[in-house]
Design an enzyme around this catalytic site. Structure first.
Site, PDB file in Angstrom:
ATOM      1  N   LEU A  76     -53.556 -26.619   4.843  1.00 47.10           N
ATOM      2  CA  LEU A  76     -53.466 -27.251   3.524  1.00 47.10           C
ATOM      3  C   LEU A  76     -52.385 -26.574   2.702  1.00 47.10           C
ATOM      4  O   LEU A  76     -51.377 -27.161   2.340  1.00 47.10           O
ATOM      5  CB  LEU A  76     -54.815 -27.186   2.806  1.00 47.10           C
ATOM      6  N   ASP A  77     -52.602 -25.306   2.414  1.00 45.81           N
ATOM      7  CA  ASP A  77     -51.636 -24.491   1.683  1.00 45.81           C
ATOM      8  C   ASP A  77     -51.567 -23.138   2.388  1.00 45.81           C
ATOM      9  O   ASP A  77     -52.432 -22.287   2.151  1.00 45.81           O
ATOM     10  CB  ASP A  77     -52.082 -24.327   0.227  1.00 45.81           C
TER      11      ASP A  77
END
Length: 943
Positions: free
Chosen positions: A621-622
């Site tokens: 995601l990040d």
């Protein structure tokens, strides 16, 4: 199989009724409308060897004389020099954006597509080829009209524009060259040794002379008797086959029908070469009842089988394959067929003599001019190149590109054969294409297709227009949803021909395994030091295996497991990734990880690249989805002429608002250590041209800002790591503000600051927390951190001292509400940080009936060519499912799974240590994430 059958739309195309019936449009029809039209011939960049052009200078001269402006993109690689096009009246310039129609030969890189144009080329998308689906997606997104030369056909469905003849010519020259090298490696010197590759000759006439010279030696008895008679089989009778046969006929030869192949293979004359042209009727027959009906076969090819591997291939020395293969047509040679044909065995027609080695089997070489991986020659699973024109394939599908010696058959399957004879190919192709050019250049991609008056031939070749697939090619979208790759069969049924090793069985693993488990070709092994977790995960998905594995303690077991796999997905702590990566490189196994790329893994790039290994990082995601959405926006803006002035990104995994009623406004789905330790990290970002640096040790929590881009959420954010590196990574060199930060609900940072001031997030050992020391309570620990000699203090006084230390009543109240002033025993883990992490992992865990939330926001400032400024917001908001996967697990697990499958399917062919920053990687990833429900939305504000 209606979806597959729809690919055979060569007849009965759905043309508008107002179109003229003639396929070839004469210039007179457009003589008045050609003036002022602007077309371009783009530079070919698909291959360093690509020297062809779609139109020759002679064709350009006719167009310019008719009033057409022809722009030619400069290229020193093109076989015809730029001066030839200048002399023909063309304009030479880099910028081709003024042209309404752009001609090329091969596919256009996605990042070079210009919106609202008509592109004409061989796109290689009509069979839903996975590697070119990003190109097709970009064409649809950019409102491009795509005309594919392969689909320009006449009334009978026969192709009218092709390089086929010169593909056959070059292919025949190449395979004769390769045959000489293969026979030499097997111990036999032959006249074929004096034939070079096609590109070594100035033109085909020079190549023919070399072959003619070799033929003289054959006729004079220069072929070793130990080889026996040579038989060449040509499949098909079209331009490809005819081009190959024209070259072959320079040798002393005799044609025989298929039924005579065995006889000449056993008893033929070695002073000439035997040839056999095989057409459909020779090897195709009904599955039931036998016989061949061409009309029936065109309609129902799935009802037929091929006998080629049994009646023809066993007696062929060299196969020249030039047939068109449709997705539902029988294959000439399947993988099981190849195992039989390439199995070493004694046969009476493979003679031996004293001092001469025996041939391993009759089949010596295949020239697959069709260059269709996995197609009619099924085991030919990838094309060769002009740089490396030959591969040895053996019965076990092993491939050797470095040697002509060893078991197997020599395969040449170059997908751009004609470029080895570039001038002749360009002349030939350009003359075939020219009659259709006046019709094509009437195209205006900004207008509906219905407003044009294209001929049936041109209309039938248009794959995409106005953001959609045209009716005759809508099947491409359906084909993308089915697995068109053949499954390998055994007596017991389907087999798994790919293996993925998943390291880690934590909460991200289930969606990853679930995604990969959908493809029955993929076998999955889950390795973890927590065997119960691995077993539980394996039990959820039939066929998934689990193994106990401690990466550091059992490096031998780790290597064995990695050596068995095609791809390893490491979901272990990032500090272990370099250990996994080194083993992957040693065993030539690809690797995927969702973690940030660290220096230790980055240092392995050259080793991985030299071993042909892909180490793909930052696909979570990040980091991960944030990169994909950022690059999509940045590249789209850049292609439209915009410049990025600022880039601010926020991302965070949070509890859903209804689950956030605790002092931290946060909950943990895994160990809190990383999240808490991150609050002590330094950070660096760019703000209005100035570099801002935040030192570590807790200053980060003083740099928090309130955020209101989604007013319904109460959010705050703080900078994350070094944001300045993304100026280069994202290619946003004009940006004066670049910041990437972490999202939390308001109140998080204030509570964290209180804990920091108290010393609860100290990563260093503390004497009172030694595991062998006396038992203590949380109240005792807090008193000790406050410097009190013991915990014998009135509770309200303790709260007062605590409030004084942490700087506010609110922070003191948060620590009390977390239960840190109670008389509960502490599980001591040496450091305050680790001790607190263990406590919070239980105190603030996400319960089974609770859901989480991910929020991602990019604020991108763009200045457009007219000096208008746009503030674009890209938002991703997704909730977890308490009965399924959490939002964070889905985002990380699905993207890692998508990345893994892209490597398995050959969509990602970059080697070395890489990031998902190129369009061929991030666009397919985003499309597939959207199919999983992870979809972003945009906002826009003009300044």
């Amino acid at each position: 199989m209606e979806v597959l059958r729809s690919t055979k739309l060569r007849c009965g195309l759905n043309f508008p009724t107002h179109l003229p019936s003639s396929n070839v449009i004469h210039n007179s029809r457009y003589s008045s409308s050609l003036k002022g039209k602007i077309i371009a011939i783009r530079r070919e960049d698909q291959s360093v060897w690509e020297r062809r052009a779609p139109l020759a200078p002679s064709n350009v001269r006719r167009l310019t004389r008719a009033g057409v402006k022809v722009i030619v993109q400069p290229s020193n690689r093109r076989a015809y020099p730029m001066q030839s096009y200048l002399a023909a009246g063309a304009s030479l310039q880099e910028d081709i954006s003024s042209a309404s129609v752009i001609f090329g030969v091969k596919q256009v890189p996605v990042d070079q597509l210009i919106p609202n144009k008509t592109y004409c080329c061989f796109s290689h998308t009509i069979k839903a080829q996975e590697s070119n689906m990003p190109l097709l997606d970009a064409i649809l997104e950019k409102n491009i009209r795509l005309l594919d030369f392969e689909k320009l056909t006449d009334d009978t469905g026969q192709r009218v524009v092709a390089f086929g003849k010169y593909a056959g010519v070059a292919g025949m020259v190449n395979i004769l060259h390769g045959l000489g090298l293969r026979l030499l490696a097997l111990g036999h010197h032959t006249p074929f040794m004096h034939i070079g590759p096609a590109h070594n000759y100035r033109n085909s006439s020079m190549a023919r002379q070399a072959i003619r010279d070799a033929g003289y030696e054959v006729a004079l008895g220069a072929m070793p008797k130990s080889i026996g008679p040579l038989t060449f089989v040509f499949t098909g009778s079209g331009n490809v086959s005819q081009g190959g046969q024209e070259v072959f006929q320079e040798l002393p030869h005799e044609y025989v029908p298929p039924e005579m192949l065995r006889k000449v293979a056993e008893h033929g004359d070695i002073n000439k070469i035997y040839a056999c042209e095989v057409r459909r009727r020779h090897h195709l027959e009904r599955k039931e009842g036998g016989g061949f009906d061409p009309q029936e076969y065109d309609k129902f090819p799935e009802q037929y089988i091929s006998t080629f591997s049994k009646k023809i291939a066993p007696y062929a020395s060299v196969i020249i394959n030039g047939i068109y293969w449709a997705l539902d047509s029988p294959k000439l040679i399947t993988i099981p067929d190849a195992k039989n044909l390439l199995r070493p065995a004694h046969t009476p027609w493979l003679p031996t003599s004293v001092g001469a080695p025996a041939l391993p089997h009759r089949m010596l070489a295949i020239c697959d001019i069709s260059a269709d991986p996995g197609g009619s020659i099924e085991f030919m699973n990838e094309c060769t190149t002009i740089d490396t024109p030959f591969c040895l394939y053996d019965a076990d599908r092993n491939k050797d590109t470095k040697s002509f010696k060893g078991p197997g058959v020599l395969v040449c399957s170059i997908d751009n054969m004609p470029t080895q004879l570039p001038r002749e190919s360009t002349d030939f192709f350009g003359d075939l294409l020219y009659p259709y050019v006046p019709d094509i250049i009437q195209s205006d991609a900004r207008k509906p297709l219905e407003e044009h008056n294209f001929s049936p031939a041109v209309y039938g070749a248009i794959i995409a227009s106005n953001g959609q697939l045209t009716p005759n090619f809508e099947y491409i979208q359906e084909l993308r949803q089915v697995n068109v790759r053949s499954r390998h069969k055994t007596e017991c049924g389907e087999t798994q021909d790919k293996k993925v090793l998943v390291l880690g069985a934590g909460y991200v693993s289930p969606p990853l395994v679930e995604y990969l488990h959908r493809d029955k070709r993929i076998g999955i092994i889950v390795g973890s030091q927590f065997k119960d977790e691995a077993d539980a995960l394996a039990n959820r998905y039939p066929g998934v295996e689990s193994v106990f594995l401690n990466v550091l303690e059992r490096p031998d077991t780790l290597r064995e497991l990695i050596d068995m796999a095609d791809v390893v997905v490491s979901l272990l702590p990032y500090s272990l990734h370099h250990v996994i990566a080194k083993t992957c490189i040693d065993t030539r196994t690809h690797m995927v990880t969702a973690s940030y790329l660290n220096d230790q893994v980055r240092a392995l790039h050259q080793d991985a690249e030299s071993k042909g290994v892909t180490i793909l990082n930052e696909v979570g995601l990040d980091p991960g989805i944030d990169h994909l959405l950022a690059m999509e926006c940045i590249d789209d803006a850049r292609q439209a002429g915009g410049k990025i002035e600022s880039f601010v990104s926020w991302c965070g995994g949070l509890p859903a608002p209804e689950c956030s009623s605790n002092p931290l406004r946060y909950k943990f789905s895994w160990s809190p250590r990383g999240a808490l330790l991150n609050t002590l990290s330094p950070a660096k970002y760019l703000h209005q041209g100035q570099v801002v640096e935040i030192s570590g040790g807790g200053d980060l929590m003083s740099s928090v800002q309130g955020l209101n881009f989604l007013p319904g959420f109460s959010l705050e954010g703080f900078p994350n790591r070094d944001s300045t590196i993304y100026k280069e990574l994202y290619g946003i060199n004009h940006a004066t503000t670049i910041l990437r930060g972490t999202l939390r609900f308001k109140g998080y940072s204030d509570t964290i600051q209180g804990m920091q001031l108290l010393g609860l997030i100290d990563p260093n050992p503390h004497p009172i927390l030694h595991p062998n020391g006396p038992d203590i309570t949380w109240r005792t620990l807090i008193c000790n951190l406050l410097g009190l000699s013991n915990d014998n203090i009135f509770y309200e006084n303790l709260k007062t001292k605590l409030a004084d230390r942490v700087g506010s009543e609110d922070r003191m109240q948060a620590i009390e509400d977390l239960g840190l002033l109670k008389e509960d025993l502490v599980l001591k883990l040496n450091t305050p940080l680790d001790t607190l992490c263990n406590y919070l992992s239980k105190k603030l865990r996400l319960e089974e009936n609770e859901r989480d939330l991910i929020i991602l926001r990019h604020d991108v400032g763009i200045i457009w060519p007219d000096n208008k400024r746009e503030e674009k917001g890209i938002n991703l908001v997704a909730y977890g499912n308490p009965q399924g996967h959490s939002a964070m697990a889905s985002a990380v697990g699905y993207l890692a799974g998508i990345a893994t499958k892209m490597i398995i399917d050959g969509e990602i062919q970059q080697r070395g240590v890489i990031l998902p920053f190129t369009p061929d990687i991030y666009r397919p990833m985003l499309n597939r994430l959207r199919a999983e429900g992870l979809e972003s939305f945009e906002t826009s504000k003009w300044l």
